[in-house]
Design a protein around this motif. Structure first.
Motif, PDB file in Angstrom:
ATOM      1  N   THR A  52       0.851  -1.181   0.000  1.00  0.00           N
ATOM      2  CA  THR A  52       0.000   0.000   0.000  1.00  0.00           C
ATOM      3  C   THR A  52       0.891   1.236   0.000  1.00  0.00           C
ATOM      4  OG1 THR A  52      -1.690  -1.184   1.275  1.00  0.00           O
ATOM      5  CG2 THR A  52      -1.844   1.220   1.237  1.00  0.00           C
ATOM      6  N   ASN A  53       0.499   2.213  -0.788  1.00  0.00           N
ATOM      7  CA  ASN A  53       1.240   3.479  -0.884  1.00  0.00           C
ATOM      8  C   ASN A  53       2.701   3.249  -1.295  1.00  0.00           C
ATOM      9  OD1 ASN A  53       1.265   6.321  -0.748  1.00  0.00           O
ATOM     10  ND2 ASN A  53       2.192   6.268   1.283  1.00  0.00           N
ATOM     11  N   VAL A  54       2.891   2.307  -2.240  1.00  0.00           N
ATOM     12  CA  VAL A  54       4.235   1.973  -2.720  1.00  0.00           C
ATOM     13  C   VAL A  54       4.425   2.550  -4.117  1.00  0.00           C
ATOM     14  CG1 VAL A  54       5.838   0.136  -3.334  1.00  0.00           C
ATOM     15  CG2 VAL A  54       4.309  -0.149  -1.367  1.00  0.00           C
ATOM     16  N   LYS A  55       5.512   3.291  -4.272  1.00  0.00           N
ATOM     17  CA  LYS A  55       5.928   3.798  -5.577  1.00  0.00           C
ATOM     18  C   LYS A  55       7.450   3.708  -5.628  1.00  0.00           C
ATOM     19  CE  LYS A  55       5.680   7.837  -8.669  1.00  0.00           C
ATOM     20  NZ  LYS A  55       5.202   9.247  -8.803  1.00  0.00           N
ATOM     21  N   GLU A  56       7.949   2.660  -6.300  1.00  0.00           N
ATOM     22  CA  GLU A  56       9.379   2.365  -6.323  1.00  0.00           C
ATOM     23  C   GLU A  56       9.949   2.660  -7.708  1.00  0.00           C
ATOM     24  OE1 GLU A  56       9.246  -1.585  -3.407  1.00  0.00           O
ATOM     25  OE2 GLU A  56       9.204  -1.810  -5.610  1.00  0.00           O
ATOM     26  N   GLU A  57      10.953   3.506  -7.769  1.00  0.00           N
ATOM     27  CA  GLU A  57      11.594   3.761  -9.058  1.00  0.00           C
ATOM     28  C   GLU A  57      12.459   2.561  -9.444  1.00  0.00           C
ATOM     29  OE1 GLU A  57      13.595   7.481 -11.411  1.00  0.00           O
ATOM     30  OE2 GLU A  57      14.250   7.148  -9.346  1.00  0.00           O
ATOM     31  N   ILE A  58      12.455   2.227 -10.726  1.00  0.00           N
ATOM     32  CA  ILE A  58      13.260   1.128 -11.247  1.00  0.00           C
ATOM     33  C   ILE A  58      14.613   1.692 -11.654  1.00  0.00           C
ATOM     34  CG2 ILE A  58      13.405  -0.635 -13.049  1.00  0.00           C
ATOM     35  CD1 ILE A  58      10.199  -0.325 -13.054  1.00  0.00           C
ATOM     36  N   PRO A  59      15.714   1.289 -11.004  1.00  0.00           N
ATOM     37  CA  PRO A  59      17.012   1.927 -11.243  1.00  0.00           C
ATOM     38  C   PRO A  59      17.442   1.949 -12.702  1.00  0.00           C
ATOM     39  CG  PRO A  59      17.117   0.550  -9.287  1.00  0.00           C
ATOM     40  CD  PRO A  59      15.788   0.281  -9.923  1.00  0.00           C
ATOM     41  N   SER A  60      17.176   0.874 -13.445  1.00  0.00           N
ATOM     42  CA  SER A  60      17.598   0.821 -14.844  1.00  0.00           C
ATOM     43  C   SER A  60      16.607   1.508 -15.790  1.00  0.00           C
ATOM     44  CB  SER A  60      17.797  -0.635 -15.280  1.00  0.00           C
ATOM     45  OG  SER A  60      16.628  -1.399 -15.031  1.00  0.00           O
ATOM     46  N   MET A  61      15.512   2.045 -15.229  1.00  0.00           N
ATOM     47  CA  MET A  61      14.520   2.786 -16.019  1.00  0.00           C
ATOM     48  C   MET A  61      14.166   4.065 -15.265  1.00  0.00           C
ATOM     49  SD  MET A  61      12.016  -0.326 -17.256  1.00  0.00           S
ATOM     50  CE  MET A  61      11.116   0.680 -18.441  1.00  0.00           C
ATOM     51  N   PRO A  62      15.079   5.025 -15.191  1.00  0.00           N
ATOM     52  CA  PRO A  62      14.814   6.239 -14.406  1.00  0.00           C
ATOM     53  C   PRO A  62      13.537   6.940 -14.860  1.00  0.00           C
ATOM     54  CG  PRO A  62      16.682   6.541 -15.904  1.00  0.00           C
ATOM     55  CD  PRO A  62      16.359   5.087 -15.910  1.00  0.00           C
ATOM     56  N   PHE A  65      11.459 -10.820 -30.733  1.00  0.00           N
ATOM     57  CA  PHE A  65      12.819 -11.253 -31.023  1.00  0.00           C
ATOM     58  C   PHE A  65      13.618 -11.501 -29.738  1.00  0.00           C
ATOM     59  CE2 PHE A  65      11.329  -9.258 -34.846  1.00  0.00           C
ATOM     60  CZ  PHE A  65      11.929  -9.968 -35.873  1.00  0.00           C
ATOM     61  N   ALA A  66      14.575 -12.402 -29.836  1.00  0.00           N
ATOM     62  CA  ALA A  66      15.500 -12.675 -28.735  1.00  0.00           C
ATOM     63  C   ALA A  66      16.484 -11.507 -28.687  1.00  0.00           C
ATOM     64  CB  ALA A  66      16.219 -13.998 -28.962  1.00  0.00           C
ATOM     65  N   SER A  67      16.162 -10.527 -27.868  1.00  0.00           N
ATOM     66  CA  SER A  67      16.816  -9.227 -27.940  1.00  0.00           C
ATOM     67  C   SER A  67      17.603  -8.894 -26.679  1.00  0.00           C
ATOM     68  CB  SER A  67      15.749  -8.140 -28.168  1.00  0.00           C
ATOM     69  OG  SER A  67      16.295  -6.846 -28.073  1.00  0.00           O
ATOM     70  N   ALA A  68      18.614  -8.054 -26.860  1.00  0.00           N
ATOM     71  CA  ALA A  68      19.391  -7.532 -25.744  1.00  0.00           C
ATOM     72  C   ALA A  68      18.713  -6.343 -25.080  1.00  0.00           C
ATOM     73  CB  ALA A  68      20.775  -7.109 -26.226  1.00  0.00           C
ATOM     74  N   PHE A  69      17.588  -5.886 -25.626  1.00  0.00           N
ATOM     75  CA  PHE A  69      16.947  -4.663 -25.151  1.00  0.00           C
ATOM     76  C   PHE A  69      15.917  -4.898 -24.046  1.00  0.00           C
ATOM     77  CE2 PHE A  69      18.653  -3.410 -29.239  1.00  0.00           C
ATOM     78  CZ  PHE A  69      19.080  -2.112 -29.014  1.00  0.00           C
ATOM     79  N   VAL A  80      10.558  -0.930 -26.108  1.00  0.00           N
ATOM     80  CA  VAL A  80      10.838  -1.710 -24.908  1.00  0.00           C
ATOM     81  C   VAL A  80      11.746  -0.960 -23.937  1.00  0.00           C
ATOM     82  CG1 VAL A  80      10.467  -3.901 -26.095  1.00  0.00           C
ATOM     83  CG2 VAL A  80      12.779  -2.934 -25.973  1.00  0.00           C
ATOM     84  N   SER A  81      11.957  -1.608 -22.799  1.00  0.00           N
ATOM     85  CA  SER A  81      12.657  -0.974 -21.684  1.00  0.00           C
ATOM     86  C   SER A  81      14.048  -0.487 -22.049  1.00  0.00           C
ATOM     87  CB  SER A  81      12.741  -1.964 -20.521  1.00  0.00           C
ATOM     88  OG  SER A  81      13.406  -3.162 -20.919  1.00  0.00           O
ATOM     89  N   GLY A  82      14.775  -1.274 -22.846  1.00  0.00           N
ATOM     90  CA  GLY A  82      16.109  -0.855 -23.249  1.00  0.00           C
ATOM     91  C   GLY A  82      16.085   0.374 -24.135  1.00  0.00           C
ATOM     92  N   GLU A  83      15.088   0.470 -24.990  1.00  0.00           N
ATOM     93  CA  GLU A  83      14.927   1.662 -25.825  1.00  0.00           C
ATOM     94  C   GLU A  83      14.625   2.879 -24.955  1.00  0.00           C
ATOM     95  OE1 GLU A  83      12.523   0.891 -29.549  1.00  0.00           O
ATOM     96  OE2 GLU A  83      12.206  -1.016 -28.504  1.00  0.00           O
ATOM     97  N   ALA A  92      16.155   7.948 -22.137  1.00  0.00           N
ATOM     98  CA  ALA A  92      16.104   8.621 -20.835  1.00  0.00           C
ATOM     99  C   ALA A  92      17.506   8.868 -20.295  1.00  0.00           C
ATOM    100  CB  ALA A  92      15.283   7.788 -19.851  1.00  0.00           C
ATOM    101  N   GLY A  93      18.395   7.878 -20.426  1.00  0.00           N
ATOM    102  CA  GLY A  93      19.761   8.028 -19.920  1.00  0.00           C
ATOM    103  C   GLY A  93      20.524   9.113 -20.655  1.00  0.00           C
TER     104      GLY A  93
END
Length: 342
Positions: free
Chosen positions: A54-64, A211-215, A289-292, A297-298
């Motif tokens: 409850t009341n949780v909002k966690e930033e994902i380090p690899s997705m600022p 696709f089997a991707s690195a991203f 996707v997340s890597g893109e 963002a980075g």
């Protein structure tokens, strides 16, 4: 002798100075008037990560700038998206490691995290679409999209689990199911199960060209699957070198009952998006996707690129390739940007 104009080839233009293409670029209103590609909030699906508490909002380090939300705060986030006219959200669970098993039973638990979140969203914000992923990796102690035995990903045994998962999602109120597992035959199994259980109005957006991707790395961090994965997913996800095979998979999924298809990742596979658009013509979505996301963002956070311009340009690329829409973590950000210009 025919008129010179009549003899022009389709893309031939008059020579300079009779032709001055810059005439059509010299003002903002002219550029807007002849723009070939339109991008709006109507094209966007917002992926959202759900976690317990409850009341949780966690930033994902690899997705600022991207967060995991507890259901109560997810409702606030989805309400913001709805107020911005974003048509649909796609929910992904951050599953407690204690609930992950080789049999993936939590995937079809009717009270699992995404099912509870879906019920809450549809009760509070009924006019926004909800899409749920159909795949076992968030619930699999082996980190794979299918059932694993003796190091092998079992296709047909996985189909039974996916069928139960799809029905649990439909019962929770999902409007769209997104089978992302890439098992053979899964669209036919899911479509038949939906029809037989009076969920004929639930749509399927098949991850047909995945696709089997690195991203995907940051996404696996977001759902807590990074440490669990044993080996790789190359026996079921597509080889990045293969274009023809991707089109075959799209055609297969449509023949089995998919309503829409997806290409994933997005930007490295714009050629696949364009081929689906021109050769098949079914509604095609791309997943940025997340890597893109992390790359844009980075780079923007380091001041290396203009964030807003890069977001817009990247999304336009999908529309230019013929996509009906885009799953993007930038959805709310772009919608707010668009609001500023209205």
């Amino acid at each position: 002798m025919g008129n010179k104009i009549e003899n022009l080839m389709p893309f031939e233009t008059a020579p300079f100075p009779m032709s001055r293409p810059r005439r059509l670029r010299q003002s903002d209103w002219m550029r807007r008037l002849i723009s070939e590609t339109q991008l709006s909030v109507n094209d966007l699906i917002w992926p959202l990560f759900i976690t317990e508490g409850t009341n949780v909002k966690e930033e994902i380090p690899s997705m600022p700038g991207v967060y995991r939300y507890s259901i109560d705060l997810a409702l606030e986030a989805v309400n913001e998206a709805a107020n911005l006219d974003i048509p649909m959200v796609a929910l992904f669970p951050h599953t407690d490691a204690a609930l992950k098993t080789p049999s993936c039973d939590e995937a079809f638990n009717p009270d699992n995290l995404v099912s509870r979140a879906t019920r809450a969203i549809k009760a509070a914000i009924p006019d926004i679409g909800v899409m749920l992923d159909v795949a076992l990796d968030p619930y699999n102690s082996d980190g794979h999209d299918g059932i694993v035995r003796d190091g092998q990903i079992l296709n047909d045994e996985t189909l039974f689990a996916l069928e139960k998962q799809a029905l649990a999602h439909a019962e929770a109120g999902a409007d769209v199911l997104g089978p992302s597992d890439m098992m053979d035959g899964r669209i036919a199994v899911i479509r038949q199960a939906l029809e037989q259980n009076e969920f004929q109005n639930v749509s399927i957006m098949a991850y047909s060209a995945k696709f089997a991707s690195a991203f995907y790395g940051p996404f696996r961090d977001a759902v807590g699957a990074s440490g669990a994965l044993k080996g790789d997913k190359k026996t079921y996800q597509l080889d990045p070198a293969n274009s023809r095979e991707a089109i075959q998979m799209v055609a297969r999924d449509l023949a089995e009952g998919a309503d829409m298809v997806m290409v994933k990742p997005g930007m490295p596979y714009l050629d696949i998006c364009q081929r689906v658009n021109t050769e098949i013509g079914a509604p095609c979505f791309a997943y940025q996707v997340s890597g893109e996301y992390a790359m844009i963002a980075g780079a923007a956070d380091n001041g290396w690129i203009d964030r807003n311009k890069a977001i817009t340009e990247s999304l336009l690329a999908f529309k230019r390739a013929g996509c009906s829409g885009i799953l993007t973590y930038f959805a709310v950000e772009f919608a707010n940007m668009q609001e500023d210009f209205l």
